[in-house]
Each structure stands twice: as C-alpha cells, then as structure tokens.
Design a protein around this motif. Structure first.
Motif, PDB file in Angstrom:
ATOM      1  N   SER A 312       0.800  -1.218   0.000  1.00  0.00           N
ATOM      2  CA  SER A 312       0.000   0.000   0.000  1.00  0.00           C
ATOM      3  C   SER A 312       0.834   1.269   0.000  1.00  0.00           C
ATOM      4  O   SER A 312       0.302   2.370  -0.001  1.00  0.00           O
ATOM      5  N   GLY A 313       2.131   1.111  -0.012  1.00  0.00           N
ATOM      6  CA  GLY A 313       2.985   2.279  -0.058  1.00  0.00           C
ATOM      7  C   GLY A 313       2.805   3.150   1.163  1.00  0.00           C
ATOM      8  O   GLY A 313       2.658   2.679   2.269  1.00  0.00           O
ATOM      9  N   ILE A 344     -10.581   8.032  -4.358  1.00  0.00           N
ATOM     10  CA  ILE A 344      -9.480   7.796  -5.302  1.00  0.00           C
ATOM     11  C   ILE A 344      -8.469   6.823  -4.694  1.00  0.00           C
ATOM     12  O   ILE A 344      -8.027   5.867  -5.339  1.00  0.00           O
ATOM     13  N   GLN A 345      -8.106   7.084  -3.422  1.00  0.00           N
ATOM     14  CA  GLN A 345      -7.147   6.190  -2.762  1.00  0.00           C
ATOM     15  C   GLN A 345      -7.720   4.789  -2.571  1.00  0.00           C
ATOM     16  O   GLN A 345      -7.015   3.790  -2.747  1.00  0.00           O
ATOM     17  N   LEU A 346      -8.995   4.700  -2.232  1.00  0.00           N
ATOM     18  CA  LEU A 346      -9.631   3.399  -2.054  1.00  0.00           C
ATOM     19  C   LEU A 346      -9.631   2.602  -3.356  1.00  0.00           C
ATOM     20  O   LEU A 346      -9.405   1.395  -3.363  1.00  0.00           O
ATOM     21  N   LEU A 347      -9.875   3.313  -4.455  1.00  0.00           N
ATOM     22  CA  LEU A 347      -9.872   2.647  -5.756  1.00  0.00           C
ATOM     23  C   LEU A 347      -8.490   2.082  -6.069  1.00  0.00           C
ATOM     24  O   LEU A 347      -8.358   0.944  -6.525  1.00  0.00           O
ATOM     25  N   GLU A 350      -7.869  -0.861  -3.857  1.00  0.00           N
ATOM     26  CA  GLU A 350      -8.702  -1.998  -4.249  1.00  0.00           C
ATOM     27  C   GLU A 350      -8.141  -2.673  -5.496  1.00  0.00           C
ATOM     28  O   GLU A 350      -8.112  -3.901  -5.593  1.00  0.00           O
ATOM     29  N   LEU A 351      -7.654  -1.864  -6.445  1.00  0.00           N
ATOM     30  CA  LEU A 351      -7.073  -2.420  -7.667  1.00  0.00           C
ATOM     31  C   LEU A 351      -5.788  -3.195  -7.372  1.00  0.00           C
ATOM     32  O   LEU A 351      -5.450  -4.155  -8.069  1.00  0.00           O
ATOM     33  N   TYR A 362     -15.278  -0.334   3.843  1.00  0.00           N
ATOM     34  CA  TYR A 362     -14.118  -1.012   3.280  1.00  0.00           C
ATOM     35  C   TYR A 362     -13.315  -1.708   4.382  1.00  0.00           C
ATOM     36  O   TYR A 362     -13.272  -1.227   5.527  1.00  0.00           O
ATOM     37  N   ILE A 363     -12.663  -2.813   4.008  1.00  0.00           N
ATOM     38  CA  ILE A 363     -11.829  -3.561   4.947  1.00  0.00           C
ATOM     39  C   ILE A 363     -10.486  -3.888   4.291  1.00  0.00           C
ATOM     40  O   ILE A 363     -10.368  -3.856   3.068  1.00  0.00           O
ATOM     41  N   ARG A 364      -9.489  -4.209   5.112  1.00  0.00           N
ATOM     42  CA  ARG A 364      -8.229  -4.742   4.581  1.00  0.00           C
ATOM     43  C   ARG A 364      -8.507  -6.129   4.003  1.00  0.00           C
ATOM     44  O   ARG A 364      -9.265  -6.905   4.567  1.00  0.00           O
ATOM     45  N   SER A 365      -7.864  -6.433   2.901  1.00  0.00           N
ATOM     46  CA  SER A 365      -8.072  -7.743   2.287  1.00  0.00           C
ATOM     47  C   SER A 365      -6.971  -8.726   2.623  1.00  0.00           C
ATOM     48  O   SER A 365      -6.952  -9.841   2.128  1.00  0.00           O
TER      49      SER A 365
END
Length: 366
Positions: A312-313, A344-347, A350-351, A362-365
């Motif tokens: 996630s940088g 934008i960050q979530l996208l 997610e990608l 949203y959750i950590r995957s």
C-alpha cells in the motif's frame, strides 16, 4: 437381546448412567450377558429398569437400522476402543455414535473453535492454522458449525489431513443442513462424524454445550480463533480448563469485537499463539508421553498472507482500515481528506488487492 439393542435402550432412559457403567470392565465385557438383569446388577434403579424394558420398539429398530449402514458405529464406554482422552473427563458420554473412521477418535487431536460471525481476519488465520497443524500430524476437531468451525474443517481437508466433526444433533439429522456437503467431504477423506445423541435426534439449543465438552474432551488442547465475549467457543475453552487441557488463543485487532473473547482468554492465562509451531512445541513439551505427534518443520505457508503494508505504499488511508468495515465518511474524517480523495485512494488500494469494499464500508483484504 443384542449388545447394540441393550445400549440403545440404555441411552433412551433418563437418570444417571455413567457411575454404573463405569463398573463394566472394558477388557472383559465381551463375556457379559447383556440383558435387563445386568442393569440391576450394575445398580440402576427400578424405574430405570422399567423404562429400559419399555423403550419404544420403533425407535430402537430405527436406530438399529442406522447402525447397520455403511461405516456406522456405536462406541460405548465399556469398549476398549473408547477414546482414553474422553474416558476420564467428568460427565463422559456413555456412548458415541460414529460415522466414518472410529479409529480417528484415539488420534492426537487439537480442537479449533471460533465465532459463527467471523471476520476476514478470522477466516484467514483459521484456514492457515488448521492447514499447518493438520500437516504436522494433528487431527483437527471442531463442531461443524457455520463460521470458523467449518473453515477449520475445510483447512484440514485442503491438505489431506484428518478432521473430526462433533455434532449437537443425531448423525441422521445432521445440523446445520448447509454443511451436508462438508460432512460428506469429511467422510470421503477418511474423517469422522461423532455424536452422543441418538441418530435421529433433532438439534436443540441445550445440546450444543454438551457437544462442546466432547470437542475439548477428545483433544489435547483447544485453539480459539475468534470469539465474542458471549461466544459458545468460550464454553469449549471453559470445559478444556476443567478437563486439564491446554487453551490457546490467537490475538486479534483491538477494534474487532470478535476478538474480545480471545483477548479475555489471554488475560486469564490462555497461551497467546502467533504461529502453529507455538502450539506444536507446547504440546510436545508438556505431553512427552505422546510419541505419535511429530514436530515437522513448517514449510512455506499454504495460504499466502499478503504483505499489505508494503503493497500500500505510504497511503495515509490504509492505516485507518481494519478487518471491520469502515464507512467512507469516517475515513474522510480520520484522514482529514475530502471524500473524493478518499475514494481515489480506495480505488487504487482496491485495484492493488489491498482492500475490498463490503457492506458497511471497506476492509483490509490481507
């Protein structure tokens, strides 16, 4: 009267049974003549003897028919193959109905239990630990319940390990019905289904705590993956302590209410475990009389755990996510970013596979 019919009639009567059954010697009972007079000789009351002789013949025949089925067994307290780990607990079951390999009951077992309403975190580690522990030679024992129980059974099956499911219903009335296929897979891979209840007994709320004492009683220890403070998994842990078994717990995120029960267990003295080797080394050191439990070096995890922090940088958003859903507006408030910037960050996350959208946010995957 056949041996099986005698035991079935005995199981159908009320009142205490174990204190009298313990008078039967498991190594000489082959010479016992199983009849109504035996009950009197063992100390059963007149009322119990009356109930025994007047047991419902239809129910007896129905159970006998079930026992005649493929790989169906009745293992009684007086049998030499009754599991020794279970034999010495308070309130040991008088008999067990088993479908599948009854020899599995005497293998080194670890009970794995947890919440029905599990998080992604719980799912990940239940699967990982069950696979690694099964690879190391332990039979994974659980309750076939929806949630963590089912995940642990599947983890053992995934590595061709042995798993035992202990039910809170009769084996002919398997509960929950959503796990019929899982139960079949357990049997197909030489596992076992176990119950102390007559084959056609429906599941009842009061049966599940009774089931839990068998789960812990069969096992060397109990690993609690994820549990709320009122979780039934804590009942299993309580039984384990009373039975002198080891209790292990996996810590969870502090903001996950599903971890409150496991954290409470750790505070009370349960062993915090971070790797499957913690459990194996503990069992091998404290149970040196158990030569059949190998300590094999664990290889690469069979389930890859993503290094999401590095993936996630330096995203300021990721640190505010957990394994519980967080709404977008809350993320915006915590990060002091606009909703647009958050999206934008979530996208991007997610990608890259670091997060995923679920109901409620949203959750950590990983």
């Amino acid at each position: 009267m056949s041996r099986e019919e005698w035991w079935l009639r005995l199981l159908m009567i009320s009142g205490p049974k174990l204190p009298y059954i313990r008078r039967l010697n498991p190594y000489s009972f082959q010479d016992v003549d199983f009849n109504e007079r035996l009950l009197t000789n063992l100390g059963f009351s007149e009322e119990q003897c009356h109930l025994f002789s007047h047991a419902d013949k239809y129910d007896v025949l129905k159970c006998l028919d079930w026992l005649s089925g493929s790989d169906c067994h009745l293992v009684t307290y007086a049998d030499s193959d009754y599991p020794e780990m279970l034999r010495h607990i308070a309130g040991a079951p008088v008999a067990l109905f088993v479908k599948g390999g009854k020899q599995n009951l005497s293998t080194p077992q670890l009970a794995m239990v947890g919440s029905r309403r599990y998080s992604h975190y719980g799912e990940q580690w239940a699967s990982y630990f069950s696979q690694q522990l099964a690879v190391s030679g332990l039979t994974i024992t659980s309750g076939l319940a929806v949630g963590i129980d089912g995940i642990c059974h599947r983890g053992a099956l995934a590595v061709e390990g042995t798993t035992i499911a202990v039910l809170g219903s009769g084996l002919g009335k398997l509960h929950p019905k959503s796990h019929l296929r899982l139960a079949q897979q357990i049997l197909e891979q030489n596992g076992s289904l176990v119950s102390e209840f007559l084959p056609f007994a429906e599941a009842r709320a009061e049966y599940f705590p009774r089931r839990n004492r068998i789960i812990s009683g069969l096992s060397l220890g109990v690993l609690v993956i994820e549990a709320e403070l009122r979780s039934g998994s804590l009942i299993t842990a309580k039984y384990a302590l009373e039975q002198g078994r080891e209790v292990f717990a996996i810590p969870g995120p502090l903001d996950n209410h599903n971890s409150q029960g496991t954290h409470n267990l750790i505070q009370q003295g349960a062993m915090l475990v971070a790797q499957p080797t913690d459990i194996i080394e503990n069992l091998n050191s404290s149970l040196c009389w158990l030569p059949s439990l190998p300590l094999e070096p664990l290889t690469e995890p069979l389930i890859k755990v993503k290094d999401t922090e590095s993936q996630s940088g330096m995203s300021p958003l990721y640190r505010y996510l957990s394994h519980e859903p967080t709404p977008v507006d809350i993320l915006a408030l915590k990060t002091q970013l606009s909703v647009t910037d958050v999206m934008i960050q979530l996208l991007e996350l997610e990608l890259s596979g670091c997060v995923k959208g679920v109901q409620g946010g949203y959750i950590r995957s990983g």
